[in-house]
Design a protein around this motif. Structure first.
Motif, PDB file in Angstrom:
ATOM      1  N   ALA A 175       0.826  -1.205   0.000  1.00  0.00           N
ATOM      2  CA  ALA A 175       0.000   0.000   0.000  1.00  0.00           C
ATOM      3  C   ALA A 175       0.861   1.256   0.000  1.00  0.00           C
ATOM      4  O   ALA A 175       0.586   2.216  -0.741  1.00  0.00           O
ATOM      5  N   SER A 176       1.922   1.256   0.831  1.00  0.00           N
ATOM      6  CA  SER A 176       2.811   2.426   0.873  1.00  0.00           C
ATOM      7  C   SER A 176       3.568   2.584  -0.435  1.00  0.00           C
ATOM      8  O   SER A 176       3.818   3.713  -0.896  1.00  0.00           O
ATOM      9  N   ARG A 177       3.962   1.453  -1.052  1.00  0.00           N
ATOM     10  CA  ARG A 177       4.710   1.531  -2.318  1.00  0.00           C
ATOM     11  C   ARG A 177       3.854   2.183  -3.406  1.00  0.00           C
ATOM     12  O   ARG A 177       4.318   3.061  -4.145  1.00  0.00           O
ATOM     13  N   ARG A 178       2.586   1.766  -3.525  1.00  0.00           N
ATOM     14  CA  ARG A 178       1.703   2.359  -4.537  1.00  0.00           C
ATOM     15  C   ARG A 178       1.502   3.847  -4.275  1.00  0.00           C
ATOM     16  O   ARG A 178       1.536   4.663  -5.207  1.00  0.00           O
ATOM     17  N   TYR A 179       1.314   4.194  -3.005  1.00  0.00           N
ATOM     18  CA  TYR A 179       1.127   5.593  -2.642  1.00  0.00           C
ATOM     19  C   TYR A 179       2.373   6.406  -2.997  1.00  0.00           C
ATOM     20  O   TYR A 179       2.275   7.524  -3.526  1.00  0.00           O
ATOM     21  N   ALA A 180       3.558   5.852  -2.729  1.00  0.00           N
ATOM     22  CA  ALA A 180       4.814   6.547  -3.034  1.00  0.00           C
ATOM     23  C   ALA A 180       4.978   6.743  -4.537  1.00  0.00           C
ATOM     24  O   ALA A 180       5.318   7.842  -4.999  1.00  0.00           O
ATOM     25  N   GLU A 181       4.774   5.674  -5.310  1.00  0.00           N
ATOM     26  CA  GLU A 181       5.011   5.740  -6.761  1.00  0.00           C
ATOM     27  C   GLU A 181       3.972   6.577  -7.480  1.00  0.00           C
ATOM     28  O   GLU A 181       4.284   7.276  -8.459  1.00  0.00           O
ATOM     29  N   GLU A 182       2.710   6.556  -7.004  1.00  0.00           N
ATOM     30  CA  GLU A 182       1.637   7.241  -7.717  1.00  0.00           C
ATOM     31  C   GLU A 182       1.427   8.686  -7.256  1.00  0.00           C
ATOM     32  O   GLU A 182       0.962   9.517  -8.035  1.00  0.00           O
ATOM     33  N   VAL A 183       1.802   8.968  -5.992  1.00  0.00           N
ATOM     34  CA  VAL A 183       1.490  10.294  -5.464  1.00  0.00           C
ATOM     35  C   VAL A 183       2.738  11.048  -5.007  1.00  0.00           C
ATOM     36  O   VAL A 183       3.033  12.150  -5.482  1.00  0.00           O
ATOM     37  N   VAL A 184       3.513  10.434  -4.103  1.00  0.00           N
ATOM     38  CA  VAL A 184       4.563  11.175  -3.414  1.00  0.00           C
ATOM     39  C   VAL A 184       5.757  11.471  -4.323  1.00  0.00           C
ATOM     40  O   VAL A 184       6.206  12.620  -4.428  1.00  0.00           O
ATOM     41  N   LEU A 185       6.312  10.444  -4.984  1.00  0.00           N
ATOM     42  CA  LEU A 185       7.531  10.648  -5.783  1.00  0.00           C
ATOM     43  C   LEU A 185       7.341  11.618  -6.943  1.00  0.00           C
ATOM     44  O   LEU A 185       8.198  12.500  -7.157  1.00  0.00           O
ATOM     45  N   PRO A 186       6.263  11.520  -7.728  1.00  0.00           N
ATOM     46  CA  PRO A 186       6.088  12.503  -8.801  1.00  0.00           C
ATOM     47  C   PRO A 186       6.064  13.937  -8.287  1.00  0.00           C
ATOM     48  O   PRO A 186       6.683  14.837  -8.866  1.00  0.00           O
ATOM     49  N   GLU A 187       5.360  14.127  -7.174  1.00  0.00           N
ATOM     50  CA  GLU A 187       5.278  15.470  -6.602  1.00  0.00           C
ATOM     51  C   GLU A 187       6.631  15.895  -6.028  1.00  0.00           C
ATOM     52  O   GLU A 187       7.040  17.062  -6.151  1.00  0.00           O
ATOM     53  N   PHE A 188       7.354  14.927  -5.423  1.00  0.00           N
ATOM     54  CA  PHE A 188       8.651  15.243  -4.831  1.00  0.00           C
ATOM     55  C   PHE A 188       9.660  15.672  -5.898  1.00  0.00           C
ATOM     56  O   PHE A 188      10.375  16.677  -5.732  1.00  0.00           O
ATOM     57  N   PHE A 189       9.755  14.919  -6.991  1.00  0.00           N
ATOM     58  CA  PHE A 189      10.722  15.257  -8.037  1.00  0.00           C
ATOM     59  C   PHE A 189      10.394  16.565  -8.727  1.00  0.00           C
ATOM     60  O   PHE A 189      11.258  17.205  -9.308  1.00  0.00           O
ATOM     61  N   GLU A 190       9.124  16.975  -8.607  1.00  0.00           N
ATOM     62  CA  GLU A 190       8.744  18.255  -9.185  1.00  0.00           C
ATOM     63  C   GLU A 190       9.064  19.407  -8.234  1.00  0.00           C
ATOM     64  O   GLU A 190       9.643  20.416  -8.629  1.00  0.00           O
ATOM     65  N   LYS A 191       8.742  19.246  -6.928  1.00  0.00           N
ATOM     66  CA  LYS A 191       8.943  20.332  -5.966  1.00  0.00           C
ATOM     67  C   LYS A 191      10.330  20.318  -5.350  1.00  0.00           C
ATOM     68  O   LYS A 191      10.835  21.352  -4.926  1.00  0.00           O
ATOM     69  N   GLY A 192      10.909  19.137  -5.204  1.00  0.00           N
ATOM     70  CA  GLY A 192      12.233  19.026  -4.619  1.00  0.00           C
ATOM     71  C   GLY A 192      12.235  18.812  -3.118  1.00  0.00           C
ATOM     72  O   GLY A 192      13.309  18.798  -2.499  1.00  0.00           O
ATOM     73  N   PHE A 193      11.075  18.621  -2.514  1.00  0.00           N
ATOM     74  CA  PHE A 193      11.031  18.337  -1.069  1.00  0.00           C
ATOM     75  C   PHE A 193       9.676  17.704  -0.725  1.00  0.00           C
ATOM     76  O   PHE A 193       8.689  17.826  -1.465  1.00  0.00           O
ATOM     77  N   CYS A 194       9.658  17.045   0.417  1.00  0.00           N
ATOM     78  CA  CYS A 194       8.407  16.561   1.023  1.00  0.00           C
ATOM     79  C   CYS A 194       8.630  16.467   2.525  1.00  0.00           C
ATOM     80  O   CYS A 194       9.778  16.379   2.986  1.00  0.00           O
ATOM     81  N   ARG A 195       7.558  16.476   3.278  1.00  0.00           N
ATOM     82  CA  ARG A 195       7.716  16.505   4.735  1.00  0.00           C
ATOM     83  C   ARG A 195       6.625  15.662   5.403  1.00  0.00           C
ATOM     84  O   ARG A 195       5.448  15.761   5.055  1.00  0.00           O
ATOM     85  N   ASP A 196       7.072  14.836   6.369  1.00  0.00           N
ATOM     86  CA  ASP A 196       6.173  14.059   7.258  1.00  0.00           C
ATOM     87  C   ASP A 196       5.132  13.250   6.493  1.00  0.00           C
ATOM     88  O   ASP A 196       3.921  13.327   6.744  1.00  0.00           O
ATOM     89  N   VAL A 197       5.649  12.472   5.539  1.00  0.00           N
ATOM     90  CA  VAL A 197       4.770  11.543   4.820  1.00  0.00           C
ATOM     91  C   VAL A 197       4.750  10.222   5.591  1.00  0.00           C
ATOM     92  O   VAL A 197       5.809   9.683   5.936  1.00  0.00           O
ATOM     93  N   GLU A 198       3.558   9.697   5.864  1.00  0.00           N
ATOM     94  CA  GLU A 198       3.468   8.448   6.607  1.00  0.00           C
ATOM     95  C   GLU A 198       3.638   7.258   5.666  1.00  0.00           C
ATOM     96  O   GLU A 198       2.937   7.143   4.660  1.00  0.00           O
ATOM     97  N   TYR A 199       4.615   6.412   6.028  1.00  0.00           N
ATOM     98  CA  TYR A 199       4.880   5.182   5.268  1.00  0.00           C
ATOM     99  C   TYR A 199       4.940   4.007   6.231  1.00  0.00           C
ATOM    100  O   TYR A 199       5.158   4.170   7.447  1.00  0.00           O
ATOM    101  N   GLU A 200       4.795   2.828   5.644  1.00  0.00           N
ATOM    102  CA  GLU A 200       5.028   1.593   6.382  1.00  0.00           C
ATOM    103  C   GLU A 200       6.171   0.835   5.718  1.00  0.00           C
ATOM    104  O   GLU A 200       6.065   0.439   4.555  1.00  0.00           O
ATOM    105  N   TYR A 201       7.297   0.682   6.447  1.00  0.00           N
ATOM    106  CA  TYR A 201       8.441  -0.075   5.960  1.00  0.00           C
ATOM    107  C   TYR A 201       8.346  -1.518   6.458  1.00  0.00           C
ATOM    108  O   TYR A 201       7.779  -1.787   7.525  1.00  0.00           O
ATOM    109  N   VAL A 202       8.931  -2.430   5.691  1.00  0.00           N
ATOM    110  CA  VAL A 202       8.934  -3.848   6.070  1.00  0.00           C
ATOM    111  C   VAL A 202      10.351  -4.220   6.493  1.00  0.00           C
ATOM    112  O   VAL A 202      11.294  -4.108   5.703  1.00  0.00           O
TER     113      VAL A 202
END
Length: 493
Positions: free
Chosen positions: A70-97
């Motif tokens: 679930a976190s991987r899909r959220y990262a690839e579809e939402v967070v990373l595209p926005e991050f590479f465009e803006k150059g930063f992100c803050r306090d994104v909730e993820y679940e690592y395995v």
């Protein structure tokens, strides 16, 4: 000059790189760096230790490979595209395995390093472990849900109030129908007033708790959530802040409307019964006294012409009428015992016991019955007249039913912790144990009472008086071995 500057720049760069390396290796922070393709190029020791991996298992892999699905899909579809465009992100909730398959909840913050064209070349990522915090938050949510379920299970109104402004902070649906309106106060909800309760008759429980810092129970008239006015018993409890001051009040109210109605009906019925009893006793006593007087006059004037049977009839009428008068008097005493308020005062029991002894002195002498009482009895708090009546009735009971062979009456005392316990014993015929049950009820007379004058009210009066002293009365007896009547008086009167 150029060579010296380049050397200085290179040395500074190498020093910065070394500092970054030391930061990665020593800092107790989960750090990793990714390239423009999201592949991990640097990772901190704390990151590896926390997730349980070796560096060789991590470097070169995508950072999203270590996320839950679930976190991987959220990262690839939402967070990373926005991050590479803006150059930063803050306090994104993820679940690592973790390597051992455990889930680690984190907050991810990242900043990108761009080249002169504005393209992201690498990024620094910081992970904050929030697993414990999330677990605590989930526990709080679970406990709040559990608390709300408990409150909603209560059938009576329950609420938490702000001790300073009377506003309702929390309430169940038995108290408030629907959401709590903003700034709703307890007096607006339950009394439909614009100001708090006042006056001794309708004192505010919140103010009483604040003043005493102790729980309080008061009776009020409250409107229920449907707008009906009900008699309620309000229970209020303080909640203290760290300074020991009351800052909130827990309140719940029990509907006692039906209880109040029943108590009112009982009081009215008791009053009717009392008036009826007085009326009946008066109506019975007057003719009984008249019959007694006429019979005495008949016997006095015509005794010379009456035969033995006539004289016997006169004696029986006299005896019966005297018993009726005695019964009426006992009924009146019983009613007064129930109705008259007691005057609790500090008294010396031996003085009362000696008064009773003096009353029965002549009869004790005629029957040659020895009187023994305990000399040293501590002062107690009781109603003097009531205590006199109890001892008098118990001694009279012993004299009536103890039998002709009775030779002793003994008055005893013992301290039983929270109670003063007195006893009146005799060595008479005793009572069958099966007859002891109900012996203190109205008009109850046992087998040994046959042929003995009595009303059956003496022991009932004793029970009534003792219960008004927050005590109890009981008997210990056996046929042929006498009887001992005990009664207790509370020390907390």
């Amino acid at each position: 000059m150029g060579t010296a500057w380049e050397k200085f720049y290179n040395d500074s760069f190498l020093e910065s790189v070394e500092r970054c390396r030391m930061l990665y290796e020593a800092a107790p922070i989960m750090l990793h760096s990714i390239d423009s393709n999201d592949r991990i190029i640097h990772v901190s020791n704390h990151w590896l230790k926390t997730l349980g991996y070796e560096a060789s298992e991590v470097l070169g892999r995508k950072s999203t490979d270590f996320l839950t699905e679930a976190s991987r899909r959220y990262a690839e579809e939402v967070v990373l595209p926005e991050f590479f465009e803006k150059g930063f992100c803050r306090d994104v909730e993820y679940e690592y395995v973790k390597k051992n398959k455990e889930i680690l909840k984190v907050l991810l913050s990242a900043v990108a390093e761009k080249d002169e064209t504005g393209k992201v070349v690498r990024s620094m990522v910081i992970l904050t472990d929030i697993t414990a915090r999330k677990r605590a938050e989930e526990e709080i949510i679970r406990q709040n849900k559990f608390l709300n379920n408990i409150l909603e299970a209560l059938t009576y109104p329950f609420y938490v109030l702000d001790a300073n402004d009377y506003t309702i902070q929390m309430a169940n649906s038995a108290a408030v129908h629907g959401p709590i309106p903003p700034a709703m106060t307890c007096y607006a909800l339950t009394h439909r007033r614009s100001a708090p309760c006042d006056g001794s008759e309708h004192r505010c429980p919140l103010e009483t708790v604040k003043a005493t810092k102790r729980p309080v129970t008061v009776e009020h008239l409250h409107y229920d959530r449907h707008g009906n006015l009900r008699n309620v018993e309000v229970h209020a409890y303080p909640i203290f802040d760290e300074k020991g001051e009351v800052f909130q009040i827990i309140e719940y109210s029990l509907d006692i409307t039906e209880r109040e109605r029943m108590e009112r009906a009982l009081r009215e019925n008791a009053e009717k019964i009392k008036r009826f009893a007085y009326s009946v006793s008066h109506d019975i006593k007057s003719p009984a006294v008249g019959i007694n007087g006429l019979t005495r006059l008949l016997y006095k004037k015509y005794a010379n012409i009456l035969d033995e049977k006539g004289k016997k009839y006169c004696e029986q009428i006299l005896k019966a009428s005297e018993q009726v008068v005695a019964l009426v008097e006992e009924i009146n005493v019983f009613i007064r015992t129930k109705e008259t308020p007691l005057n609790f005062e500090r008294i010396q029991p031996t003085e009362v016991i000696e008064m009773v002894r003096d009353e029965f002195c002549a009869l004790l002498g005629v029957r040659q019955i020895q009187w023994v009482h305990q000399e040293r009895i501590p002062p107690i708090k009781a109603d003097r007249l009531s205590l006199l009546r109890v001892f008098r009735n118990l001694v009279d009971n012993a004299l009536k039913y103890g039998g002709p062979a009775m030779s002793e009456i003994r008055i005893g005392y013992r301290d039983d912790g929270k109670f003063h316990v007195f006893s009146v014993s005799d060595d008479g015929v005793g009572i069958r144990r099966e007859e002891c049950e109900g012996i203190f009820e109205l008009f109850r007379r046992n087998e040994t009472s046959k042929g003995v004058e009595g009303t059956g009210l003496g022991l009932a009066i004793v029970k009534e008086v003792v219960e008004k002293h927050r005590g109890k009365v009981w008997v210990d007896t056996e046929i042929g071995r006498g009887a001992t009547f005990y009664f207790s008086i509370s020390k907390e009167l």
